[in-house]
Design an enzyme around this catalytic site. Structure first.
Site, PDB file in Angstrom:
ATOM      1  N   HIS A 128       5.896  -6.293   2.321  1.00 24.04           N
ATOM      2  CA  HIS A 128       6.748  -6.758   3.411  1.00 24.04           C
ATOM      3  C   HIS A 128       6.116  -8.019   3.996  1.00 24.04           C
ATOM      4  O   HIS A 128       4.899  -8.208   3.932  1.00 24.04           O
ATOM      5  CB  HIS A 128       6.829  -5.655   4.468  1.00 24.04           C
ATOM      6  CG  HIS A 128       7.803  -5.885   5.563  1.00 24.04           C
ATOM      7  ND1 HIS A 128       7.533  -6.699   6.642  1.00 24.04           N
ATOM      8  CD2 HIS A 128       9.055  -5.386   5.781  1.00 24.04           C
ATOM      9  CE1 HIS A 128       8.562  -6.699   7.462  1.00 24.04           C
ATOM     10  NE2 HIS A 128       9.501  -5.914   6.972  1.00 24.04           N
ATOM     11  N   ASP A 205      -0.465  -0.117   4.731  1.00 23.35           N
ATOM     12  CA  ASP A 205       0.723  -0.113   5.571  1.00 23.35           C
ATOM     13  C   ASP A 205       1.445   1.217   5.370  1.00 23.35           C
ATOM     14  O   ASP A 205       2.193   1.377   4.423  1.00 23.35           O
ATOM     15  CB  ASP A 205       1.624  -1.288   5.176  1.00 23.35           C
ATOM     16  CG  ASP A 205       2.947  -1.305   5.929  1.00 23.35           C
ATOM     17  OD1 ASP A 205       3.177  -0.408   6.746  1.00 23.35           O
ATOM     18  OD2 ASP A 205       3.746  -2.217   5.681  1.00 23.35           O
ATOM     19  N   GLN A 208      -2.549   6.795   4.032  1.00 20.78           N
ATOM     20  CA  GLN A 208      -4.002   6.763   4.080  1.00 20.78           C
ATOM     21  C   GLN A 208      -4.578   7.295   2.783  1.00 20.78           C
ATOM     22  O   GLN A 208      -3.949   7.191   1.759  1.00 20.78           O
ATOM     23  CB  GLN A 208      -4.560   7.514   5.291  1.00 20.78           C
ATOM     24  CG  GLN A 208      -4.114   8.925   5.461  1.00 20.78           C
ATOM     25  CD  GLN A 208      -4.744   9.527   6.706  1.00 20.78           C
ATOM     26  OE1 GLN A 208      -5.731   9.067   7.232  1.00 20.78           O
ATOM     27  NE2 GLN A 208      -4.185  10.597   7.165  1.00 20.78           N
ATOM     28  N   LYS A 220       9.997   4.148  12.755  1.00 20.90           N
ATOM     29  CA  LYS A 220      10.419   4.578  11.428  1.00 20.90           C
ATOM     30  C   LYS A 220      10.044   6.030  11.148  1.00 20.90           C
ATOM     31  O   LYS A 220      10.248   6.524  10.047  1.00 20.90           O
ATOM     32  CB  LYS A 220       9.819   3.661  10.363  1.00 20.90           C
ATOM     33  CG  LYS A 220      10.344   2.225  10.473  1.00 20.90           C
ATOM     34  CD  LYS A 220       9.931   1.362   9.325  1.00 20.90           C
ATOM     35  CE  LYS A 220      10.470  -0.058   9.490  1.00 20.90           C
ATOM     36  NZ  LYS A 220      10.146  -0.939   8.356  1.00 20.90           N
ATOM     37  N   CYS A 359      12.990  -8.572   4.230  1.00 18.55           N
ATOM     38  CA  CYS A 359      11.659  -9.114   4.535  1.00 18.55           C
ATOM     39  C   CYS A 359      10.722  -8.946   3.354  1.00 18.55           C
ATOM     40  O   CYS A 359       9.527  -8.647   3.520  1.00 18.55           O
ATOM     41  CB  CYS A 359      11.072  -8.469   5.788  1.00 18.55           C
ATOM     42  SG  CYS A 359      12.023  -8.789   7.285  1.00 18.55           S
TER      43      CYS A 359
END
Length: 401
Positions: A128, A205, A208, A220, A359
């Site tokens: 993104h 992003d 983990q 989100k 994006c």
């Protein structure tokens, strides 16, 4: 059983989301744009509203009752998020407005301090813009360079040259957990291990697995807009510079210098998004009550159904076709109908999808398309809504072709 997908009682879940009772014209709303922002259950709406109605004060400021309540609720949300993400403690969670601000914090607070000429930042071509532009700005002032892991024709990462891309010059690998444009789930364990083997740190992003940084956007994951944050390993956060300066993040201010509070507070200047983060804490409780394994099972099942229906209808789907290695964001091109025209016609039937480059212009260039239509699915979506989407595609075809 109708209404049950992947073990999730979707019909019961839908009753918690007041916006899903809306109509568009005379058609029921079919919301298929959760990758842009998810809808909010009444429990989250109530938590944010209750804060303003009964506890509104500035956190970490007043010694009066409201101030203490606001601080307790704010810090309670931080502790909730630390538990949800498996962080070692609340002090490793920095509140931000979401992933974009968190990535900028990493790029500025860590990148500008530690990157030098000759160093490299490794990204992927499916990132993104929020995980590209901050690094472009940082390397421009540090002299470091950007490198990218390319994509295969089916929208997965091409790791065949990973050894030449990830070297001792690589200081940080910054990568998405899942492509918002392709749905591709990143092989994080493999990438994190490879990065650590050459001494690089890792920023992720939205996921983990032993990374140094994890960014997340509350809006989100059923939370309010402007909620979210950054997980960072305590020692890495401690070594970073703050991005914003101002009230509450300082320890002492002198004429020529200031000292800062310990993490996470040195990164939280000014009045924070208190009510929004409290709402995010409620969202985490909601997801926990469902179970993230159930959420994922529902996502896989409805994505499989959507892929089959779209492909059978003649759509060109971008990204992997196997739901086990992808998420619920499905980008496609339908026949010769431009995505913007498609979205306009679908809206007449109450169907909300995203149309554009999402994006992710590097992805669009890789697949030689100016834009795609994207339907993205979450816990409140049903197979019947997928059917409505496909029926509306046929309507658009009859108009434009």
């Amino acid at each position: 059983m109708k209404g049950h997908i992947g073990g999730l009682d979707v019909e019961r879940i839908r009753k918690d989301f007041p916006i899903l009772t809306r109509t568009v014209g005379d058609r029921p709303l079919v919301y298929l744009d959760s990758a842009a922002t998810s809808q909010k259950p009444q429990q989250v709406i109530d938590a944010e509203s209750d804060f303003y109605a009964h506890h509104n004060a500035n956190a970490h400021r007043g010694l009066y009752m409201l101030g203490e309540e606001a601080t307790e609720l704010f810090e309670g949300a931080r502790a909730n998020l630390a538990r949800f993400f498996g962080a070692p403690g609340p002090e490793t969670i920095v509140f931000t407005r979401g992933t974009t601000e968190s990535m900028n914090l990493i790029a500025q607070g860590w990148g500008r301090r530690y990157l030098r000429e000759g160093d490299e930042v490794l990204l992927t071509e499916m990132e993104h813009h929020s995980n590209i532009v901050p690094w472009q700005m940082t390397v421009a002032v540090t002299g470091a360079t950007l490198r990218y892991i390319p994509l295969t024709d089916d929208g997965q990462l091409d790791l065949s040259r990973l050894g030449s891309l990830l070297t001792d010059r690589t200081k940080i690998l910054s990568v998405t957990g899942m492509s918002n444009a392709l749905g591709t789930i990143t092989p994080l364990r493999q990438l994190i291990d490879a990065a650590h083997a050459v001494g690089a740190i890792v920023a992720v992003d939205g996921a983990q697995l032993g990374c140094e940084f994890l960014t997340f956007s509350g809006h989100k994951m059923l939370g309010p807009t402007s909620s979210g944050g950054l997980y960072g390993k305590a020692e890495v956060l401690d070594a970073m510079d703050p991005m914003f300066g101002g009230g509450e993040m300082i320890h002492e201010v002198f004429h020529d210098r200031s000292t800062y509070k310990p993490v996470p507070y040195k990164f939280e200047a000014g009045t924070m998004q208190i009510a929004q983060q409290v709402g995010l804490g409620a969202a985490v409780d909601y997801l926990d009550a469902i179970g993230m394994d159930v959420v994922r099972a529902h996502e896989e099942e409805i994505t499989r159904y959507a892929l089959d229906r779209l492909i059978d209808a003649g759509a060109t789907v971008f990204g992997p076709k196997d739901p086990s290695i992808r998420g619920g964001a499905v980008s496609f091109w339908y026949k010769d109908v431009h995505p913007h025209d498609l979205a306009t016609i679908l809206n007449e039937d109450g169907v909300a999808i995203r149309a554009g480059h999402h994006c992710a212009q590097l992805v669009m260039r890789r697949f030689d398309t100016p834009a795609t239509a994207r339907a993205s699915f979450y816990i409140y979506n049903t197979k019947e809504e997928v059917d409505v989407l496909v029926e509306s595609l046929a309507k658009a075809e009859s108009i434009f072709i």
